[in-house]
Design a protein around this motif. Structure first.
Motif, PDB file in Angstrom:
ATOM      1  N   GLN A  30      -9.474   8.252   7.992  1.00 50.42           N
ATOM      2  CA  GLN A  30     -10.474   8.530   9.017  1.00 50.42           C
ATOM      3  C   GLN A  30     -10.698  10.033   9.179  1.00 50.42           C
ATOM      4  OE1 GLN A  30     -12.476   6.493  11.005  1.00 50.42           O
ATOM      5  NE2 GLN A  30     -11.818   5.010   9.486  1.00 50.42           N
ATOM      6  N   VAL A  31      -9.630  10.802   9.022  1.00 49.25           N
ATOM      7  CA  VAL A  31      -9.701  12.254   9.224  1.00 49.25           C
ATOM      8  C   VAL A  31     -10.271  12.956   7.993  1.00 49.25           C
ATOM      9  CG1 VAL A  31      -8.305  14.325   9.663  1.00 49.25           C
ATOM     10  CG2 VAL A  31      -7.823  12.204  10.894  1.00 49.25           C
ATOM     11  N   ARG A  32      -9.876  12.494   6.812  1.00 49.64           N
ATOM     12  CA  ARG A  32     -10.338  13.087   5.562  1.00 49.64           C
ATOM     13  C   ARG A  32     -11.024  12.024   4.725  1.00 49.64           C
ATOM     14  NH1 ARG A  32      -6.597  16.576   2.377  1.00 49.64           N
ATOM     15  NH2 ARG A  32      -8.623  17.376   1.842  1.00 49.64           N
ATOM     16  N   ASP A  33     -11.835  12.448   3.812  1.00 47.32           N
ATOM     17  CA  ASP A  33     -12.524  11.517   2.917  1.00 47.32           C
ATOM     18  C   ASP A  33     -11.636  11.237   1.711  1.00 47.32           C
ATOM     19  OD1 ASP A  33     -14.468   9.887   1.867  1.00 47.32           O
ATOM     20  OD2 ASP A  33     -15.600  11.541   0.974  1.00 47.32           O
ATOM     21  N   LEU A  34     -10.665  10.330   1.899  1.00 48.57           N
ATOM     22  CA  LEU A  34      -9.722   9.997   0.829  1.00 48.57           C
ATOM     23  C   LEU A  34     -10.209   8.777   0.058  1.00 48.57           C
ATOM     24  CD1 LEU A  34      -6.369  10.310   2.808  1.00 48.57           C
ATOM     25  CD2 LEU A  34      -7.360  11.968   1.228  1.00 48.57           C
ATOM     26  N   PRO A  35     -10.149   8.824  -1.265  1.00 53.51           N
ATOM     27  CA  PRO A  35     -10.507   7.626  -2.029  1.00 53.51           C
ATOM     28  C   PRO A  35      -9.395   6.585  -1.902  1.00 53.51           C
ATOM     29  CG  PRO A  35      -9.792   9.361  -3.508  1.00 53.51           C
ATOM     30  CD  PRO A  35      -9.809   9.959  -2.114  1.00 53.51           C
ATOM     31  N   CYS A  36      -9.751   5.374  -1.578  1.00 52.22           N
ATOM     32  CA  CYS A  36      -8.760   4.310  -1.414  1.00 52.22           C
ATOM     33  C   CYS A  36      -8.465   3.685  -2.777  1.00 52.22           C
ATOM     34  CB  CYS A  36      -9.276   3.247  -0.452  1.00 52.22           C
ATOM     35  SG  CYS A  36      -8.144   1.869  -0.272  1.00 52.22           S
ATOM     36  N   PRO A  37      -7.203   3.639  -3.171  1.00 54.15           N
ATOM     37  CA  PRO A  37      -6.878   3.056  -4.483  1.00 54.15           C
ATOM     38  C   PRO A  37      -7.229   1.573  -4.577  1.00 54.15           C
ATOM     39  CG  PRO A  37      -4.886   3.840  -3.348  1.00 54.15           C
ATOM     40  CD  PRO A  37      -6.038   4.190  -2.488  1.00 54.15           C
ATOM     41  N   LEU A  38      -7.132   0.833  -3.477  1.00 50.97           N
ATOM     42  CA  LEU A  38      -7.487  -0.592  -3.523  1.00 50.97           C
ATOM     43  C   LEU A  38      -8.989  -0.787  -3.717  1.00 50.97           C
ATOM     44  CD1 LEU A  38      -5.135  -2.070  -0.785  1.00 50.97           C
ATOM     45  CD2 LEU A  38      -5.050  -2.493  -3.239  1.00 50.97           C
ATOM     46  N   THR A  39      -9.786   0.072  -3.082  1.00 51.68           N
ATOM     47  CA  THR A  39     -11.241  -0.007  -3.267  1.00 51.68           C
ATOM     48  C   THR A  39     -11.604   0.336  -4.705  1.00 51.68           C
ATOM     49  OG1 THR A  39     -11.615   0.556  -0.951  1.00 51.68           O
ATOM     50  CG2 THR A  39     -13.470   0.868  -2.462  1.00 51.68           C
ATOM     51  N   THR A  40     -10.962   1.365  -5.248  1.00 51.36           N
ATOM     52  CA  THR A  40     -11.204   1.755  -6.640  1.00 51.36           C
ATOM     53  C   THR A  40     -10.838   0.619  -7.585  1.00 51.36           C
ATOM     54  OG1 THR A  40     -10.745   4.057  -6.065  1.00 51.36           O
ATOM     55  CG2 THR A  40     -10.656   3.479  -8.403  1.00 51.36           C
ATOM     56  N   LEU A  41      -9.675   0.004  -7.360  1.00 51.42           N
ATOM     57  CA  LEU A  41      -9.234  -1.123  -8.193  1.00 51.42           C
ATOM     58  C   LEU A  41     -10.207  -2.298  -8.080  1.00 51.42           C
ATOM     59  CD1 LEU A  41      -7.104  -2.552  -9.958  1.00 51.42           C
ATOM     60  CD2 LEU A  41      -5.964  -3.218  -7.824  1.00 51.42           C
ATOM     61  N   GLU A  42     -10.594  -2.635  -6.852  1.00 53.11           N
ATOM     62  CA  GLU A  42     -11.503  -3.765  -6.672  1.00 53.11           C
ATOM     63  C   GLU A  42     -12.850  -3.504  -7.329  1.00 53.11           C
ATOM     64  OE1 GLU A  42     -13.614  -6.576  -3.304  1.00 53.11           O
ATOM     65  OE2 GLU A  42     -12.059  -5.180  -2.663  1.00 53.11           O
ATOM     66  N   ASN A  43     -13.398  -2.298  -7.156  1.00 52.88           N
ATOM     67  CA  ASN A  43     -14.691  -1.974  -7.776  1.00 52.88           C
ATOM     68  C   ASN A  43     -14.616  -2.076  -9.292  1.00 52.88           C
ATOM     69  OD1 ASN A  43     -16.578  -1.584  -5.733  1.00 52.88           O
ATOM     70  ND2 ASN A  43     -15.875   0.502  -5.353  1.00 52.88           N
ATOM     71  N   SER A  44     -13.559  -1.547  -9.874  1.00 53.42           N
ATOM     72  CA  SER A  44     -13.396  -1.610 -11.331  1.00 53.42           C
ATOM     73  C   SER A  44     -13.326  -3.060 -11.803  1.00 53.42           C
ATOM     74  CB  SER A  44     -12.140  -0.842 -11.728  1.00 53.42           C
ATOM     75  OG  SER A  44     -11.895  -0.985 -13.095  1.00 53.42           O
ATOM     76  N   ALA A  45     -12.522  -3.866 -11.103  1.00 57.87           N
ATOM     77  CA  ALA A  45     -12.382  -5.272 -11.496  1.00 57.87           C
ATOM     78  C   ALA A  45     -13.678  -6.042 -11.282  1.00 57.87           C
ATOM     79  CB  ALA A  45     -11.236  -5.913 -10.705  1.00 57.87           C
ATOM     80  N   ARG A  46     -14.384  -5.749 -10.193  1.00 59.35           N
ATOM     81  CA  ARG A  46     -15.649  -6.441  -9.935  1.00 59.35           C
ATOM     82  C   ARG A  46     -16.668  -6.153 -11.042  1.00 59.35           C
ATOM     83  NH1 ARG A  46     -16.704  -8.281  -4.560  1.00 59.35           N
ATOM     84  NH2 ARG A  46     -18.908  -7.857  -4.899  1.00 59.35           N
ATOM     85  N   VAL A  47     -16.780  -4.900 -11.432  1.00 58.22           N
ATOM     86  CA  VAL A  47     -17.745  -4.531 -12.480  1.00 58.22           C
ATOM     87  C   VAL A  47     -17.367  -5.202 -13.800  1.00 58.22           C
ATOM     88  CG1 VAL A  47     -18.566  -2.605 -13.891  1.00 58.22           C
ATOM     89  CG2 VAL A  47     -18.463  -2.382 -11.400  1.00 58.22           C
TER      90      VAL A  47
END
Length: 127
Positions: free
Chosen positions: A61-78
């Motif tokens: 919330q404080v910083r714009d950190l990339p979430c590893p779970l979101t990255t993993l899910e996006n990669s798998a979805r594509v």
């Protein structure tokens, strides 16, 4: 046979399973981050999962950190032939407009903070 359903290409299913597993893990993570203090009222060791999950959520919330779970899910979805999550990520894709109205989005971090603080107050009185 034109009436037969279209089969997905070989190799797509494992990626879809991974995408669903990443989403389920993400849901579990958000439950522990938000409601872990309440769970710790009954199962005290959950606090040791709640604190790091909450720290990561707060940092996001404080910083714009990339979430590893979101990255993993996006990669798998594509790779599984599905579209990526919305550009703003997991919370907006699965929760905003589903668990709470879109208009509440600016206030939700404060609502979550209130939920967590009440759980901690309960923990103080419980122990």
């Amino acid at each position: 046979m034109t009436d037969s359903p279209t089969l997905t290409p070989t190799g797509v299913l494992p990626h879809r399973v991974l995408a669903v597993a990443a989403m389920a893990t993400h849901v579990a993570f958000t439950v522990v981050a938000v409601l872990g203090g309440y769970l710790a009222w009954f199962v005290p060791w959950v606090l040791w999962l709640h604190l790091p999950a909450l720290a990561w959520g707060l940092a996001g919330q404080v910083r714009d950190l990339p979430c590893p779970l979101t990255t993993l899910e996006n990669s798998a979805r594509v790779r599984g032939g599905w579209s990526r999550l919305s550009e703003t990520g997991f919370i907006d894709h699965y929760y905003t407009g589903v668990l709470y109205p879109q208009a509440w989005k600016p206030w939700m971090p404060f609502v979550v903070l209130g939920i967590v603080l009440v759980s901690w107050i309960g923990l103080l009185f419980r122990f």
